[in-house]
Design an enzyme around this catalytic site. Structure first.
Site, PDB file in Angstrom:
ATOM      1  N   GLU A 141      -3.167  30.260  -8.254  1.00 47.12           N
ATOM      2  CA  GLU A 141      -3.701  31.022  -9.385  1.00 47.12           C
ATOM      3  C   GLU A 141      -5.106  30.531  -9.718  1.00 47.12           C
ATOM      4  O   GLU A 141      -5.460  29.387  -9.445  1.00 47.12           O
ATOM      5  CB  GLU A 141      -2.778  30.925 -10.607  1.00 47.12           C
ATOM      6  CG  GLU A 141      -2.684  29.574 -11.280  1.00 47.12           C
ATOM      7  CD  GLU A 141      -3.712  29.368 -12.384  1.00 47.12           C
ATOM      8  OE1 GLU A 141      -4.469  30.308 -12.714  1.00 47.12           O
ATOM      9  OE2 GLU A 141      -3.777  28.247 -12.914  1.00 47.12           O
ATOM     10  N   ARG A 175       0.372  32.495 -15.062  1.00 46.74           N
ATOM     11  CA  ARG A 175      -0.480  33.186 -14.084  1.00 46.74           C
ATOM     12  C   ARG A 175       0.059  33.070 -12.648  1.00 46.74           C
ATOM     13  O   ARG A 175      -0.417  33.773 -11.765  1.00 46.74           O
ATOM     14  CB  ARG A 175      -1.905  32.641 -14.152  1.00 46.74           C
ATOM     15  CG  ARG A 175      -2.625  32.992 -15.439  1.00 46.74           C
ATOM     16  CD  ARG A 175      -4.112  32.645 -15.375  1.00 46.74           C
ATOM     17  NE  ARG A 175      -4.370  31.220 -15.257  1.00 46.74           N
ATOM     18  CZ  ARG A 175      -4.511  30.384 -16.294  1.00 46.74           C
ATOM     19  NH1 ARG A 175      -4.398  30.838 -17.534  1.00 46.74           N
ATOM     20  NH2 ARG A 175      -4.749  29.096 -16.098  1.00 46.74           N
ATOM     21  N   SER A 212     -10.685  21.844 -11.086  1.00 52.26           N
ATOM     22  CA  SER A 212     -11.165  22.372 -12.369  1.00 52.26           C
ATOM     23  C   SER A 212     -12.639  22.022 -12.515  1.00 52.26           C
ATOM     24  O   SER A 212     -12.997  20.839 -12.553  1.00 52.26           O
ATOM     25  CB  SER A 212     -10.349  21.772 -13.519  1.00 52.26           C
ATOM     26  OG  SER A 212     -10.769  22.281 -14.757  1.00 52.26           O
ATOM     27  N   HIS A 292      -7.063  14.551 -22.777  1.00 48.60           N
ATOM     28  CA  HIS A 292      -7.320  15.977 -22.594  1.00 48.60           C
ATOM     29  C   HIS A 292      -7.529  16.679 -23.924  1.00 48.60           C
ATOM     30  O   HIS A 292      -8.351  17.605 -24.018  1.00 48.60           O
ATOM     31  CB  HIS A 292      -6.204  16.665 -21.819  1.00 48.60           C
ATOM     32  CG  HIS A 292      -6.551  18.086 -21.454  1.00 48.60           C
ATOM     33  ND1 HIS A 292      -6.188  19.164 -22.226  1.00 48.60           N
ATOM     34  CD2 HIS A 292      -7.279  18.585 -20.428  1.00 48.60           C
ATOM     35  CE1 HIS A 292      -6.660  20.274 -21.687  1.00 48.60           C
ATOM     36  NE2 HIS A 292      -7.325  19.957 -20.595  1.00 48.60           N
ATOM     37  N   PHE A 299     -15.014  20.691 -26.414  1.00 53.14           N
ATOM     38  CA  PHE A 299     -15.518  21.970 -25.926  1.00 53.14           C
ATOM     39  C   PHE A 299     -15.375  23.055 -26.988  1.00 53.14           C
ATOM     40  O   PHE A 299     -16.266  23.903 -27.146  1.00 53.14           O
ATOM     41  CB  PHE A 299     -14.789  22.389 -24.653  1.00 53.14           C
ATOM     42  CG  PHE A 299     -15.238  23.734 -24.142  1.00 53.14           C
ATOM     43  CD1 PHE A 299     -16.477  23.895 -23.550  1.00 53.14           C
ATOM     44  CD2 PHE A 299     -14.430  24.850 -24.294  1.00 53.14           C
ATOM     45  CE1 PHE A 299     -16.901  25.140 -23.109  1.00 53.14           C
ATOM     46  CE2 PHE A 299     -14.842  26.096 -23.860  1.00 53.14           C
ATOM     47  CZ  PHE A 299     -16.088  26.234 -23.263  1.00 53.14           C
ATOM     48  N   HIS A 316     -10.945  27.170 -12.898  1.00 56.59           N
ATOM     49  CA  HIS A 316     -10.054  26.308 -12.130  1.00 56.59           C
ATOM     50  C   HIS A 316      -9.251  27.131 -11.140  1.00 56.59           C
ATOM     51  O   HIS A 316      -9.105  28.343 -11.271  1.00 56.59           O
ATOM     52  CB  HIS A 316      -9.160  25.435 -13.028  1.00 56.59           C
ATOM     53  CG  HIS A 316      -7.951  26.106 -13.605  1.00 56.59           C
ATOM     54  ND1 HIS A 316      -7.482  25.832 -14.867  1.00 56.59           N
ATOM     55  CD2 HIS A 316      -7.069  27.013 -13.104  1.00 56.59           C
ATOM     56  CE1 HIS A 316      -6.389  26.528 -15.105  1.00 56.59           C
ATOM     57  NE2 HIS A 316      -6.129  27.252 -14.055  1.00 56.59           N
TER      58      HIS A 316
END
Length: 346
Positions: A141, A175, A212, A292, A299, A316
């Site tokens: 994906e 996904r 990623s 993370h 961000f 990614h």
């Protein structure tokens, strides 16, 4: 909007969907679209490692030979290169080769792939590693914040409309076509076989690979300064944690690399790539680990302050492989290289 899962791979779902019924994504995202005949993706990571900033002649010669081999019949449809210094202080030069046909890769490999052959590349000052994933297409994906492709998606025929399966924890699993009916639980354990300086690792079922990346080439002025001064250091800290301490949370090994051109010049692109015991453990780190969460939060502040990513492109690609869809070989490499990081002490 359209689903990240191509129409041809939609199944009656037996595994739970993580996305809420009323979900509205916070920003646009897209998935690569490939021709319907594509049923396998091949990703081959070939690397050299050595001490110091200057590559020994044996490493330079090997990489130059590899570049020539990629131009031969059945060679990869795409190649990119990167460099990084690993947690043990070794410089690593990495070439990633991509195919969209397993048979084509196998013919090329049979004729040309001697990367970890001791009779070809045995060296006292250079290590060679080979990590290959050949997932069926339903085990692969992608997601992009824009419409410029990277990695395997360079070989796609285009990109989807906006997709709903993103922006929430567990969206990567949603996904995956295969995850409609398969929980992708890991089974078995890594097996290590040594023959002199060569170590071959036999994978287990449902290991997970992620690449990623981020591209800041089109950022300017304050947004660029903020990315390099604020976001990138936080990202680097998270990548360092996975490389040095990730084994305890299911990450076999992580590399945080800078993309380079064929002359070795650094580009304004980087990516982290790591092998995990399972998709579930990657999901757990993403959702709950402080390293993370800090990346995610930093961000988010950046997007809020500047009203969007302002030239910063994120993407990614993730795959979960069956045990017979991966190959790992390490010649003369140190014990923290790739999956060797998980090898029991003698």
């Amino acid at each position: 909007m359209e689903s990240a899962i191509p129409d041809r791979l939609v199944l009656e779902r037996t595994e739970p969907l993580r996305m809420r019924s009323n979900w509205s994504p916070p920003s646009p995202a897209f998935s690569a679209r490939f021709d319907d005949h594509v049923d396998t993706v091949v990703m081959a990571y070939l690397g050299t490692q050595y001490r110091g900033d200057v590559a020994p002649n044996s490493a330079i010669d090997a990489v130059n030979e590899l570049r020539e081999l990629t131009t031969r019949a059945d060679g990869p449809a795409h190649r990119d290169a990167a460099r990084f210094v690993d947690a043990s202080g070794y410089t690593n030069d990495l070439n990633v080769l991509y195919w969209l046909d397993l048979g084509t890769y196998q013919r090329w490999a049979k004729e040309n792939l001697r990367w970890t052959d001791p009779s070809v590349h045995a060296s006292e000052d250079v290590g060679f590693f080979l990590e290959v994933a050949t997932p069926s297409f339903d085990r692969f994906e992608t997601i992009f914040g824009g419409r410029k492709m990277e990695g395997a998606s360079v070989l796609s025929h285009g990109i989807s409309d906006e997709i709903p399966e993103h922006g929430y924890w567990g969206s990567a699993r949603d996904r995956f076509p295969v995850a409609q009916t398969n929980p992708l639980s890991p089974n078995g354990s890594l097996e290590f076989a040594r023959d002199g300086d060569l170590v071959v690792v036999t994978p287990h079922e449902n290991m997970c690979l992620i690449r990623s990346g981020q591209d800041w080439a089109k950022t300017v002025d304050e947004p660029r300064e903020r990315y390099l001064g604020t976001i990138e250091p936080v990202l680097a800290t998270g990548m360092k944690f996975l490389a040095e301490e990730g084994l305890e949370i299911g990450c076999y090994g992580n590399r945080y690399v800078t993309v380079v051109d064929d002359d070795g010049a650094e580009l304004s692109k980087s990516y982290g790539t790591s092998w995990w015991h399972s998709l579930a453990e990657l999901e757990k780190w993403s959702k709950s680990h402080p390293t993370h969460l800090k990346i995610f939060g930093t961000f988010g502040q950046y997007v809020h302050e500047f009203g969007g990513a302002v030239g910063l492109r994120l993407y990614h690609e993730v795959t979960v492989v069956e045990a017979d869809q991966a190959r790992f070989e390490y010649l003369g490499c140190h014990r923290q290289t790739g999956l060797l990081n998980a090898m029991p002490s003698a």
